[in-house]
Design an enzyme around this catalytic site. Structure first.
Site, mmCIF file in Angstrom:
data_model
loop_
_atom_site.group_PDB
_atom_site.id
_atom_site.type_symbol
_atom_site.label_atom_id
_atom_site.label_comp_id
_atom_site.label_asym_id
_atom_site.label_seq_id
_atom_site.Cartn_x
_atom_site.Cartn_y
_atom_site.Cartn_z
ATOM 1 N N SER A 30 -16.478 -25.210 146.683
ATOM 2 C CA SER A 30 -15.388 -26.176 146.488
ATOM 3 C C SER A 30 -15.495 -26.929 145.161
ATOM 4 C CB SER A 30 -15.359 -27.161 147.659
ATOM 5 O OG SER A 30 -16.600 -27.810 147.792
ATOM 6 N N THR A 31 -16.713 -27.185 144.688
ATOM 7 C CA THR A 31 -16.866 -27.877 143.402
ATOM 8 C C THR A 31 -16.408 -26.964 142.269
ATOM 9 O OG1 THR A 31 -18.831 -28.890 144.395
ATOM 10 C CG2 THR A 31 -18.461 -29.317 142.059
ATOM 11 N N ASP A 81 -22.263 -23.511 138.299
ATOM 12 C CA ASP A 81 -22.129 -23.351 139.747
ATOM 13 C C ASP A 81 -22.563 -24.632 140.458
ATOM 14 O OD1 ASP A 81 -21.641 -22.193 142.195
ATOM 15 O OD2 ASP A 81 -23.104 -20.585 141.985
ATOM 16 N N ALA A 83 -24.289 -26.314 144.219
ATOM 17 C CA ALA A 83 -25.513 -26.053 144.993
ATOM 18 C C ALA A 83 -25.394 -26.765 146.333
ATOM 19 C CB ALA A 83 -26.742 -26.555 144.242
ATOM 20 N N ASP A 84 -26.179 -26.305 147.287
ATOM 21 C CA ASP A 84 -26.238 -26.971 148.590
ATOM 22 C C ASP A 84 -27.335 -28.028 148.611
ATOM 23 O OD1 ASP A 84 -24.175 -25.394 149.916
ATOM 24 O OD2 ASP A 84 -25.542 -23.747 149.514
ATOM 25 N N LYS A 94 -28.875 -22.362 147.540
ATOM 26 C CA LYS A 94 -27.477 -21.992 147.372
ATOM 27 C C LYS A 94 -27.122 -20.944 148.430
ATOM 28 C CE LYS A 94 -25.800 -21.141 143.443
ATOM 29 N NZ LYS A 94 -24.585 -21.796 144.045
ATOM 30 N N GLY A 96 -24.347 -21.506 150.698
ATOM 31 C CA GLY A 96 -23.551 -22.067 151.798
ATOM 32 C C GLY A 96 -22.229 -21.333 151.959
ATOM 33 N N GLY A 97 -21.701 -20.856 150.845
ATOM 34 C CA GLY A 97 -20.441 -20.098 150.903
ATOM 35 C C GLY A 97 -20.674 -18.603 151.032
ATOM 36 N N GLU A 103 -24.107 -14.721 142.778
ATOM 37 C CA GLU A 103 -24.459 -15.945 142.050
ATOM 38 C C GLU A 103 -25.824 -15.795 141.367
ATOM 39 O OE1 GLU A 103 -22.018 -19.125 144.855
ATOM 40 O OE2 GLU A 103 -24.171 -18.942 145.106
HETATM 41 C C1 5RP Z 1 -21.775 -20.748 147.485
HETATM 42 C C2 5RP Z 1 -22.696 -21.770 146.929
HETATM 43 C C3 5RP Z 1 -22.117 -23.088 146.535
HETATM 44 O O1 5RP Z 1 -22.477 -23.375 145.244
HETATM 45 C C4 5RP Z 1 -22.652 -24.155 147.449
HETATM 46 O O2 5RP Z 1 -22.395 -23.775 148.793
HETATM 47 C C5 5RP Z 1 -22.028 -25.513 147.154
HETATM 48 O O3 5RP Z 1 -20.682 -25.511 147.533
HETATM 49 P P1 5RP Z 1 -19.729 -26.764 147.396
HETATM 50 O O4 5RP Z 1 -19.425 -26.935 145.950
HETATM 51 O O5 5RP Z 1 -18.522 -26.354 148.223
HETATM 52 O O6 5RP Z 1 -20.426 -27.956 147.992
HETATM 53 O O7 5RP Z 1 -23.870 -21.571 146.776
HETATM 54 O O8 5RP Z 1 -22.465 -19.575 147.868
#
Ligand code: 5RP
Length: 221
Positions: A30-31, A81, A83-84, A94, A96-97, A103
């Site tokens: 989302s970021t 990018d 990160a979680d 990383k 979460g998506g 990546e």
């Molecule tokens: C996706 C990732 C994202 O960078 C991570 O999940 C952070 O996401 P968001 O910007 O939605 O908080 O690693 O695989």
């Protein structure tokens, strides 16, 4: 300031780091979505752009960018990018998506990794966020058993297939005291495609948005 507003601040701040002639790697999440929506502001500085997921590719194309293949670009000048989780050494969790494999490929192919987060992602010790591991489907049980030996509690991500047609295991209950060692150990388990510890390919610059602004942390290495 809410989390989304902070993500917006971090995504806008990174535009100042984009210089002329960039071959840019773009992450997922989302970021990064917010970054992509703002990327046309620096379009004239971007030579090539490579994407880490089908979702980011679609969004880049919707914003008028032609997305290149990594093999046609070679080395990336910067990778941006989210990160979680991220620690003080700019090592991250990383995935979460679920886009962790592509990546990590782009992070590794890049001269500089800039991580953009809201301050909720900053931690002292990685592992509160369940560690994503992309696995070849037939190895899901055998990899899970290995992670249990490390003290983790693997949970199969429901109804999820990665862009590479694989499964994701989310490993709960880990306290990652030695991120580089654990990243290497998990890489050595047969069936693991990629694990979400980004310590070997850590970030070089962290832009972390908080209530007062955007804090910049930079590593020399
Ligand atoms: C996706 C990732 C994202 O960078 C991570 O999940 C952070 O996401 P968001 O910007 O939605 O908080 O690693 O695989």
């Amino acid at each position: 300031m809410d989390q989304n507003t902070k993500k917006q601040k971090a995504a806008e701040a990174v535009l100042d780091y984009i210089t002329n002639g960039e071959s840019l790697g773009i992450g997922s999440g989302s970021t990064v979505d917010i970054l992509i929506e703002n990327l046309s502001k620096v379009r004239n500085k971007i030579h090539k752009v490579v994407s880490s997921s089908i979702k980011s590719t679609k969004l880049l194309e919707a914003n008028g960018f032609e997305v290149s293949e990594l093999r046609d670009v070679g080395k990336l000048t910067k990778y941006i990018d989210g990160a979680d989780e991220v620690n003080k050494d700019l090592q991250m969790i990383k995935g979460g998506g679920g886009a962790l494999t592509r990546e990590k490929i782009l992070a590794h192919a890049s001269e500089k990794f800039i991580c953009i987060v809201d301050d909720s992602k900053k931690v002292d010790i990685l592992g509160t966020f369940p560690l994503p591991i992309e696995v070849i489907p037939m190895s899901r049980s055998s990899v899970s058993l290995e992670l249990i030996k490390h003290g983790g509690r693997p949970v199969l991500r429901e109804n999820f297939i990665s862009d590479n047609s694989n499964l994701i295991l989310d490993i709960h209950n880990l306290q990652i005291m030695e991120p580089i060692k654990l990243e290497r150990d998990i890489n050595n388990i047969p069936g693991v495609v990629t694990n979400g510890i980004f310590a070997l390919d850590h970030a070089h610059i962290l832009l972390s948005a908080n209530d007062d602004g955007v804090e910049v942390s930079e590593l020399n290495a």
